[in-house]
Write a protein that holds these residues in place. Structure first.
Motif, PDB file in Angstrom:
ATOM      1  N   ILE A  89       0.802  -1.229   0.000  1.00 46.47           N
ATOM      2  CA  ILE A  89       0.000   0.000   0.000  1.00 46.47           C
ATOM      3  C   ILE A  89       0.830   1.271   0.000  1.00 46.47           C
ATOM      4  O   ILE A  89       0.656   2.150  -0.856  1.00 46.47           O
ATOM      5  CB  ILE A  89      -0.928   0.006   1.237  1.00 46.47           C
ATOM      6  CG1 ILE A  89      -1.837  -1.223   1.218  1.00 46.47           C
ATOM      7  CG2 ILE A  89      -1.770   1.290   1.271  1.00 46.47           C
ATOM      8  CD1 ILE A  89      -2.557  -1.478   2.542  1.00 46.47           C
ATOM      9  N   ALA A  90       1.728   1.389   0.979  1.00 41.18           N
ATOM     10  CA  ALA A  90       2.433   2.661   1.154  1.00 41.18           C
ATOM     11  C   ALA A  90       3.860   2.424   1.626  1.00 41.18           C
ATOM     12  O   ALA A  90       4.101   1.639   2.537  1.00 41.18           O
ATOM     13  CB  ALA A  90       1.700   3.541   2.168  1.00 41.18           C
ATOM     14  N   SER A  91       4.792   3.113   1.002  1.00 35.86           N
ATOM     15  CA  SER A  91       6.173   3.112   1.459  1.00 35.86           C
ATOM     16  C   SER A  91       6.324   4.103   2.608  1.00 35.86           C
ATOM     17  O   SER A  91       5.820   5.227   2.530  1.00 35.86           O
ATOM     18  CB  SER A  91       7.102   3.509   0.306  1.00 35.86           C
ATOM     19  OG  SER A  91       8.418   3.710   0.762  1.00 35.86           O
ATOM     20  N   ILE A  92       7.004   3.694   3.670  1.00 37.24           N
ATOM     21  CA  ILE A  92       7.282   4.603   4.782  1.00 37.24           C
ATOM     22  C   ILE A  92       8.702   5.144   4.684  1.00 37.24           C
ATOM     23  O   ILE A  92       8.930   6.349   4.665  1.00 37.24           O
ATOM     24  CB  ILE A  92       7.082   3.899   6.139  1.00 37.24           C
ATOM     25  CG1 ILE A  92       5.622   3.500   6.316  1.00 37.24           C
ATOM     26  CG2 ILE A  92       7.534   4.806   7.285  1.00 37.24           C
ATOM     27  CD1 ILE A  92       5.366   2.637   7.540  1.00 37.24           C
ATOM     28  N   GLY A  93       9.671   4.255   4.627  1.00 35.41           N
ATOM     29  CA  GLY A  93      11.050   4.712   4.577  1.00 35.41           C
ATOM     30  C   GLY A  93      12.011   3.552   4.466  1.00 35.41           C
ATOM     31  O   GLY A  93      11.607   2.402   4.290  1.00 35.41           O
ATOM     32  N   ALA A  94      13.288   3.865   4.574  1.00 33.43           N
ATOM     33  CA  ALA A  94      14.311   2.832   4.443  1.00 33.43           C
ATOM     34  C   ALA A  94      15.512   3.185   5.302  1.00 33.43           C
ATOM     35  O   ALA A  94      15.837   4.356   5.493  1.00 33.43           O
ATOM     36  CB  ALA A  94      14.731   2.697   2.982  1.00 33.43           C
ATOM     37  N   ALA A  95      16.149   2.157   5.837  1.00 34.07           N
ATOM     38  CA  ALA A  95      17.362   2.317   6.628  1.00 34.07           C
ATOM     39  C   ALA A  95      18.448   1.440   6.019  1.00 34.07           C
ATOM     40  O   ALA A  95      18.218   0.262   5.758  1.00 34.07           O
ATOM     41  CB  ALA A  95      17.118   1.916   8.080  1.00 34.07           C
ATOM     42  N   ILE A  97      16.077   6.097   9.710  1.00 36.52           N
ATOM     43  CA  ILE A  97      15.176   5.824   8.584  1.00 36.52           C
ATOM     44  C   ILE A  97      14.935   7.100   7.790  1.00 36.52           C
ATOM     45  O   ILE A  97      14.504   8.123   8.340  1.00 36.52           O
ATOM     46  CB  ILE A  97      13.837   5.266   9.092  1.00 36.52           C
ATOM     47  CG1 ILE A  97      14.066   3.925   9.793  1.00 36.52           C
ATOM     48  CG2 ILE A  97      12.833   5.115   7.951  1.00 36.52           C
ATOM     49  CD1 ILE A  97      12.859   3.425  10.552  1.00 36.52           C
ATOM     50  N   THR A  98      15.211   7.040   6.519  1.00 38.52           N
ATOM     51  CA  THR A  98      14.893   8.128   5.608  1.00 38.52           C
ATOM     52  C   THR A  98      13.507   7.882   5.030  1.00 38.52           C
ATOM     53  O   THR A  98      13.243   6.799   4.492  1.00 38.52           O
ATOM     54  CB  THR A  98      15.915   8.197   4.451  1.00 38.52           C
ATOM     55  OG1 THR A  98      17.227   8.391   4.999  1.00 38.52           O
ATOM     56  CG2 THR A  98      15.580   9.335   3.502  1.00 38.52           C
ATOM     57  N   PHE A 152      13.722  -1.796   3.947  1.00 39.89           N
ATOM     58  CA  PHE A 152      12.589  -0.888   3.767  1.00 39.89           C
ATOM     59  C   PHE A 152      11.516  -1.119   4.826  1.00 39.89           C
ATOM     60  O   PHE A 152      11.418  -2.176   5.445  1.00 39.89           O
ATOM     61  CB  PHE A 152      11.988  -1.030   2.363  1.00 39.89           C
ATOM     62  CG  PHE A 152      11.130  -2.259   2.158  1.00 39.89           C
ATOM     63  CD1 PHE A 152       9.791  -2.263   2.524  1.00 39.89           C
ATOM     64  CD2 PHE A 152      11.650  -3.398   1.581  1.00 39.89           C
ATOM     65  CE1 PHE A 152       8.994  -3.384   2.341  1.00 39.89           C
ATOM     66  CE2 PHE A 152      10.865  -4.535   1.386  1.00 39.89           C
ATOM     67  CZ  PHE A 152       9.537  -4.521   1.776  1.00 39.89           C
ATOM     68  N   PHE A 153      10.688  -0.105   5.023  1.00 37.67           N
ATOM     69  CA  PHE A 153       9.527  -0.180   5.901  1.00 37.67           C
ATOM     70  C   PHE A 153       8.325   0.340   5.122  1.00 37.67           C
ATOM     71  O   PHE A 153       8.406   1.378   4.457  1.00 37.67           O
ATOM     72  CB  PHE A 153       9.723   0.674   7.160  1.00 37.67           C
ATOM     73  CG  PHE A 153      10.890   0.263   8.002  1.00 37.67           C
ATOM     74  CD1 PHE A 153      10.733  -0.651   9.036  1.00 37.67           C
ATOM     75  CD2 PHE A 153      12.154   0.773   7.761  1.00 37.67           C
ATOM     76  CE1 PHE A 153      11.813  -1.037   9.814  1.00 37.67           C
ATOM     77  CE2 PHE A 153      13.244   0.392   8.530  1.00 37.67           C
ATOM     78  CZ  PHE A 153      13.073  -0.513   9.559  1.00 37.67           C
TER      79      PHE A 153
END
Length: 330
Positions: free
Chosen positions: A126-132, A298-299, A259-260
């Motif tokens: 559904i939706a990308s939050i961020g990535a570390a 997390i970006t 990713f998150f």
């Protein structure tokens, strides 16, 4: 009189049709009034880790945006596949969602004897939050200060031991990618979590470790560990002096972020997907949320649902062969 009775009959029929139409409106599918009960947000790890923290931040804000409680439900195990299977098998009525990331999507399913689900097709991403990013780091006494030093060490010694938080962890898989890409004899040393790996890395039991960046910044500041590179395409704001892997050579295949995002079962209603997606993107515009995520390393990476799905597919295509090729088993 016959004309009067005919008009009355038409009026009664019109009233009956109107009543039937009203009942039909009330009988619309449940998602027309979505959400009308609490929503679960499944985390595929125990409480306390980065995924759990991100999930609780998002759940709190989604509860406000959607007008119903969003409850975090921790379901760890089998490389994230316990929670992943639960979500994949849930009804597509949008009341069970998942805080998705690389482990239950791109790694865990391929480390089991029987793959429990298709990580792209079994979900609605559904939706990308961020990535570390991960970080490649070394014990100072090893003399390794760069990726070039790492390669020289491995070739001189004939092997390079590297630690991770466990079999099929993202640090383990990154080491396998590096081993293949750089043509080195790298031997995985698994630990039960990042903490024991850190202890042995600091004490010199192993020369190199790989894990998600966040927990290791304090050790870099004290000089107990040496960061060699972050695995993202760009430098991390948490450690701006540490080069990204892409700065150090033609290492495009070594770019990897944990990713998150928010995912749900396959075939969720498109209007509900759009509502959840928009709510997530609105949350990520808040200054306090940006700071909380940055503190976790997390970006934020908001994108369209289609772009997030494509990102997931690309990562699966990159990591699945690495997991299988390394013979990783859970």
């Amino acid at each position: 009189m016959s004309t009067h009775r005919s008009s009355a009959g038409i009026t009664r029929r019109n009233a009956l049709h109107a009543l039937t139409a009203s009942v039909a409106v009330l009988a619309l599918p449940a998602h027309a009034a979505w959400p009308d009960k609490p929503i679960k947000l499944v985390v595929t790890f125990p409480p306390g880790g980065a995924s759990d923290i991100v999930a609780r931040v998002m759940a709190e804000q989604l509860s406000i945006k959607l007008g119903q409680p969003v409850v975090v439900d921790n379901r760890p195990g089998a490389g994230g596949s316990v929670g992943g299977s639960y979500v994949a098998q849930s009804p597509a009525d949008s009341y069970v969602l998942m805080l998705s990331n690389s482990t239950p999507i791109s790694i865990g399913p391929f480390a089991l004897e029987k793959q429990p689900y298709d990580p792209v097709e079994a979900f609605t991403h559904i939706a990308s939050i961020g990535a570390a990013p991960c970080v490649v780091m070394a014990n100072p006494a090893s003399g390794i200060r760069s990726i070039n030093d790492l390669q020289a060490f491995a070739r001189k010694e004939g092997r390079l031991d590297f630690g991770s938080g466990g079999p099929a962890s993202i640090g383990h898989i990154y080491g396998e990618l590096m081993k293949k890409e750089l043509g080195l004899n790298m031997v995985h040393v698994p630990y039960r979590g990042g903490a024991p790996m850190t202890t042995d890395l600091i004490s010199g039991v192993i020369p190199v470790g790989m894990d998600v960046l966040t927990a290791y910044v304090p050790y870099f500041k004290t000089g107990q560990l040496v960061p060699l590179a972050v695995t993202s395409a760009k430098r991390s704001a948490l450690v701006p002096d540490v080069p990204s892997i892409t700065e150090l050579g033609n290492y495009r295949k070594l770019v990897l972020d944990n990713f998150f995002g928010v995912s749900g079962p396959a075939k969720m209603p498109t209007d509900v997907v759009a509502r959840i997606h928009d709510a997530c993107n609105e949350i990520m515009t808040q200054a306090d949320i940006k700071k909380r995520m940055l503190d976790l390393g997390i970006t934020l990476t908001p994108s369209s649902t289609a772009s997030f799905t494509a990102y997931v597919r690309d990562q699966v295509e990159t990591l699945a062969p690495a997991v299988k090729g390394a013979g990783v088993k859970l």
